[in-house]
Design a protein around this motif. Structure first.
Motif, PDB file in Angstrom:
ATOM      1  N   VAL A  52      46.315 -54.605 -46.303  1.00  0.00           N
ATOM      2  CA  VAL A  52      46.198 -54.486 -44.935  1.00  0.00           C
ATOM      3  C   VAL A  52      47.372 -53.710 -44.348  1.00  0.00           C
ATOM      4  CG1 VAL A  52      46.093 -55.918 -42.942  1.00  0.00           C
ATOM      5  CG2 VAL A  52      45.348 -56.822 -45.037  1.00  0.00           C
ATOM      6  N   TRP A  53      47.234 -52.688 -43.605  1.00  0.00           N
ATOM      7  CA  TRP A  53      48.140 -51.776 -43.139  1.00  0.00           C
ATOM      8  C   TRP A  53      48.937 -52.272 -41.835  1.00  0.00           C
ATOM      9  CZ3 TRP A  53      49.900 -48.928 -46.812  1.00  0.00           C
ATOM     10  CH2 TRP A  53      49.261 -48.161 -47.529  1.00  0.00           C
ATOM     11  N   SER A  54      49.760 -51.856 -41.615  1.00  0.00           N
ATOM     12  CA  SER A  54      50.873 -52.279 -40.295  1.00  0.00           C
ATOM     13  C   SER A  54      49.946 -52.361 -38.957  1.00  0.00           C
ATOM     14  CB  SER A  54      52.134 -51.475 -40.166  1.00  0.00           C
ATOM     15  OG  SER A  54      51.686 -50.164 -39.878  1.00  0.00           O
ATOM     16  N   ASP A  55      48.980 -51.320 -38.853  1.00  0.00           N
ATOM     17  CA  ASP A  55      48.506 -50.924 -37.459  1.00  0.00           C
ATOM     18  C   ASP A  55      47.179 -52.237 -37.479  1.00  0.00           C
ATOM     19  OD1 ASP A  55      47.157 -49.858 -39.709  1.00  0.00           O
ATOM     20  OD2 ASP A  55      45.625 -48.630 -38.466  1.00  0.00           O
ATOM     21  N   VAL A  56      46.997 -52.577 -38.541  1.00  0.00           N
ATOM     22  CA  VAL A  56      46.082 -53.957 -38.464  1.00  0.00           C
ATOM     23  C   VAL A  56      46.613 -55.132 -38.533  1.00  0.00           C
ATOM     24  CG1 VAL A  56      44.199 -55.169 -39.937  1.00  0.00           C
ATOM     25  CG2 VAL A  56      44.473 -52.555 -39.904  1.00  0.00           C
ATOM     26  N   LEU A  57      47.750 -55.216 -38.914  1.00  0.00           N
ATOM     27  CA  LEU A  57      48.581 -56.456 -38.625  1.00  0.00           C
ATOM     28  C   LEU A  57      49.147 -56.695 -37.508  1.00  0.00           C
ATOM     29  CD1 LEU A  57      50.795 -56.178 -42.048  1.00  0.00           C
ATOM     30  CD2 LEU A  57      48.929 -57.717 -41.599  1.00  0.00           C
ATOM     31  N   GLU A  58      49.441 -55.850 -36.501  1.00  0.00           N
ATOM     32  CA  GLU A  58      50.074 -55.917 -35.323  1.00  0.00           C
ATOM     33  C   GLU A  58      49.147 -56.580 -34.329  1.00  0.00           C
ATOM     34  OE1 GLU A  58      52.048 -52.637 -31.978  1.00  0.00           O
ATOM     35  OE2 GLU A  58      51.166 -52.062 -33.675  1.00  0.00           O
ATOM     36  N   GLY A  59      50.026 -57.514 -33.835  1.00  0.00           N
ATOM     37  CA  GLY A  59      49.029 -58.352 -32.703  1.00  0.00           C
ATOM     38  C   GLY A  59      48.116 -59.376 -33.217  1.00  0.00           C
ATOM     39  N   ARG A  60      48.130 -59.586 -34.515  1.00  0.00           N
ATOM     40  CA  ARG A  60      47.047 -60.358 -35.186  1.00  0.00           C
ATOM     41  C   ARG A  60      47.804 -61.316 -35.794  1.00  0.00           C
ATOM     42  NH1 ARG A  60      43.976 -55.661 -36.285  1.00  0.00           N
ATOM     43  NH2 ARG A  60      41.586 -56.154 -35.316  1.00  0.00           N
ATOM     44  N   GLU A  61      47.180 -62.756 -36.234  1.00  0.00           N
ATOM     45  CA  GLU A  61      47.601 -63.842 -36.741  1.00  0.00           C
ATOM     46  C   GLU A  61      47.965 -63.346 -37.971  1.00  0.00           C
ATOM     47  OE1 GLU A  61      45.797 -67.926 -38.064  1.00  0.00           O
ATOM     48  OE2 GLU A  61      44.620 -66.787 -36.823  1.00  0.00           O
ATOM     49  N   GLU A  62      49.038 -63.856 -38.599  1.00  0.00           N
ATOM     50  CA  GLU A  62      49.570 -63.597 -40.032  1.00  0.00           C
ATOM     51  C   GLU A  62      48.518 -64.069 -40.839  1.00  0.00           C
ATOM     52  OE1 GLU A  62      52.041 -62.051 -42.622  1.00  0.00           O
ATOM     53  OE2 GLU A  62      52.141 -61.977 -40.565  1.00  0.00           O
ATOM     54  N   LEU A  63      48.569 -63.283 -41.721  1.00  0.00           N
ATOM     55  CA  LEU A  63      47.608 -63.546 -43.060  1.00  0.00           C
ATOM     56  C   LEU A  63      48.173 -64.690 -43.874  1.00  0.00           C
ATOM     57  CD1 LEU A  63      45.685 -60.341 -43.926  1.00  0.00           C
ATOM     58  CD2 LEU A  63      44.613 -62.397 -43.819  1.00  0.00           C
ATOM     59  N   ARG A  64      47.656 -65.688 -44.302  1.00  0.00           N
ATOM     60  CA  ARG A  64      48.213 -66.656 -45.184  1.00  0.00           C
ATOM     61  C   ARG A  64      47.150 -67.224 -46.024  1.00  0.00           C
ATOM     62  NH1 ARG A  64      50.380 -68.034 -40.197  1.00  0.00           N
ATOM     63  NH2 ARG A  64      52.641 -68.203 -40.058  1.00  0.00           N
ATOM     64  N   PRO A  65      47.526 -67.773 -47.273  1.00  0.00           N
ATOM     65  CA  PRO A  65      46.360 -68.387 -48.189  1.00  0.00           C
ATOM     66  C   PRO A  65      45.381 -69.134 -47.451  1.00  0.00           C
ATOM     67  CG  PRO A  65      48.466 -68.051 -49.284  1.00  0.00           C
ATOM     68  CD  PRO A  65      48.684 -68.054 -47.985  1.00  0.00           C
ATOM     69  N   GLY A  66      44.237 -68.923 -47.683  1.00  0.00           N
ATOM     70  CA  GLY A  66      43.127 -69.674 -47.138  1.00  0.00           C
ATOM     71  C   GLY A  66      41.913 -68.966 -46.827  1.00  0.00           C
ATOM     72  N   LEU A  67      41.000 -69.376 -46.012  1.00  0.00           N
ATOM     73  CA  LEU A  67      39.690 -68.707 -45.877  1.00  0.00           C
ATOM     74  C   LEU A  67      39.583 -67.616 -44.793  1.00  0.00           C
ATOM     75  CD1 LEU A  67      37.393 -71.855 -46.299  1.00  0.00           C
ATOM     76  CD2 LEU A  67      38.201 -70.303 -48.182  1.00  0.00           C
ATOM     77  N   TRP A  68      39.023 -66.563 -45.057  1.00  0.00           N
ATOM     78  CA  TRP A  68      39.370 -65.374 -44.101  1.00  0.00           C
ATOM     79  C   TRP A  68      38.012 -64.511 -43.942  1.00  0.00           C
ATOM     80  CZ3 TRP A  68      43.382 -64.956 -40.834  1.00  0.00           C
ATOM     81  CH2 TRP A  68      44.391 -65.663 -40.984  1.00  0.00           C
ATOM     82  N   GLY A  69      37.524 -64.248 -42.897  1.00  0.00           N
ATOM     83  CA  GLY A  69      36.528 -63.166 -42.855  1.00  0.00           C
ATOM     84  C   GLY A  69      36.971 -61.842 -42.923  1.00  0.00           C
ATOM     85  N   VAL A  70      36.886 -60.711 -43.850  1.00  0.00           N
ATOM     86  CA  VAL A  70      37.405 -59.418 -43.657  1.00  0.00           C
ATOM     87  C   VAL A  70      36.360 -58.451 -43.435  1.00  0.00           C
ATOM     88  CG1 VAL A  70      39.356 -60.344 -44.925  1.00  0.00           C
ATOM     89  CG2 VAL A  70      37.425 -59.504 -46.160  1.00  0.00           C
ATOM     90  N   THR A  71      36.963 -57.684 -42.618  1.00  0.00           N
ATOM     91  CA  THR A  71      36.048 -56.132 -42.632  1.00  0.00           C
ATOM     92  C   THR A  71      36.763 -55.126 -43.203  1.00  0.00           C
ATOM     93  OG1 THR A  71      34.954 -57.188 -40.696  1.00  0.00           O
ATOM     94  CG2 THR A  71      34.892 -54.637 -40.951  1.00  0.00           C
TER      95      THR A  71
END
Length: 343
Positions: A52-71
């Motif tokens: 996950v690059w910085s532009d995707v991280l910006e302004g979004r909830e911090e990714l932590r261990p758990g259940l996620w939907g990813v595109t």
């Protein structure tokens, strides 16, 4: 946009969506100082590294261990596949079950400890070995003093120390605790815990070393170093090499499931290194337990240095229980380290 595709069947360079359990997140930075994340993820179809690059991280909830939907898209980097994420969002256990038809596979911690003995045949090698070392000047001064004072006593001491090397020792008992990785909880899902011992059964009967090793390997057959953890005290320098070296000695063909050549061994948490924040200094498990207020696995009658004596006395059930207690203490130390150092 395609979605819910089994991980082994993901197409390259085509945007898809997936539901995964993120098992670990590593914070990294590019040469320009921009943050990005390297992530291990899995679902019922396999495991997958995410980036996950910085532009995707910006302004979004911090990714932590758990259940996620990813595109994102599957790409290749340095001959290794990785899924480059363009969007992500948290999902519920109900959503995961609806799309994948099962519960998520949670990462597991396999806490391990072994007890070893010197091989009977090693006794015949000790005398000539010590004579040669003395003659060639390889013997340390303090050992020379012990040897010249009482040859038989020094030979016995060296024989028993043969248990610490797989060329002169063998596996007597292997204890394993399987439980959840601390800090990885999903609401609505519980993790099972179990204990296993190989080499000595519940009635105190000894197994052949080869059978104990095979049974241990069968238990570890679905261990995934991308997501699971193997936990132990000095497990990198002792337990793991010893086990696989003895597999070789017993003509058991097996590919080690851990690569110990890495500086930071993937899939392993060594509590000795954890205590030193990754350093290579030594410390006894019992000393860490005492410092943390955790009850010791040692008693006046049973401890590591007395395993040979207990074995000679036929007290195999006591050795088995001590081995399991060592694993229980290691698990508690590991939990404290994860809770304290990762706060």
């Amino acid at each position: 946009m395609k979605g819910n595709i089994p991980i082994p069947e993901l197409p390259f360079a085509e945007e898809v969506w997936l539901m995964v359990a993120v098992t670990s997140v590593r914070e990294r930075r590019t040469k320009d100082g921009k943050p990005f994340r390297e992530i291990n993820a899995r679902n019922s179809t396999g495991t997958l590294p995410l980036k996950v690059w910085s532009d995707v991280l910006e302004g979004r909830e911090e990714l932590r261990p758990g259940l996620w939907g990813v595109t994102g898209k599957l790409e290749s980097f340095q001959d290794r596949n990785q899924f480059v994420v363009s969007e992500y969002r948290p999902i519920t256990i109900e959503q995961y079950r609806e799309y994948l038809g099962c519960d998520p596979l949670l990462p597991r911690a396999f806490t391990l400890d072994i007890e070893t003995l010197a091989l009977p045949g090693f006794r015949d090698r000790v005398g000539p070995k010590l004579e040669k070392e003395l003659k060639l000047g390889f013997m340390r001064i303090e050992q020379q003093q012990r040897y010249l004072e009482d040859i038989a006593a020094e030979e016995e001491r060296v024989y028993q120390l043969g248990s610490l090397n797989a060329t002169s020792g063998r596996v007597l008992s292997i204890a394993v605790h399987i439980g959840p990785v601390p800090g990885f909880e999903i609401e609505g899902l519980t993790s099972n815990q179990s204990e296993h011992a190989f080499g000595i059964d519940e009635d105190g009967n000894e197994q052949e070393e080869a059978q104990a090793l095979k049974d241990f390997l069968a238990l570890m057959s679905d261990f995934d170093p991308e997501c699971d953890l193997l936990v132990g005290h000095n497990v990198v320098n002792f337990d793991l090499p010893f086990i696989f070296q003895r597999c070789l000695a017993n003509n058991i063909a097996v590919k080690p499931f851990i690569d110990l050549s890495e500086f930071r061994v993937q899939g392993v948490y060594d509590t000795m290194r954890g205590w030193w924040l990754g350093g290579r200094n030594r410390v006894a498990l019992d000393d860490i337990a005492w410092a943390l207020g955790i009850e010791s696995s040692k008693t006046g009658e049973v401890e590591g240095s007395k395993v040979f004596e207990l074995y000679q006395a036929g007290k195999l059930a006591e050795i088995r229980e001590y081995n399991l207690n060592d694993v229980r203490v290691t698990r508690k130390v590991y939990e404290r380290m994860i809770a304290g150092f990762n706060a």
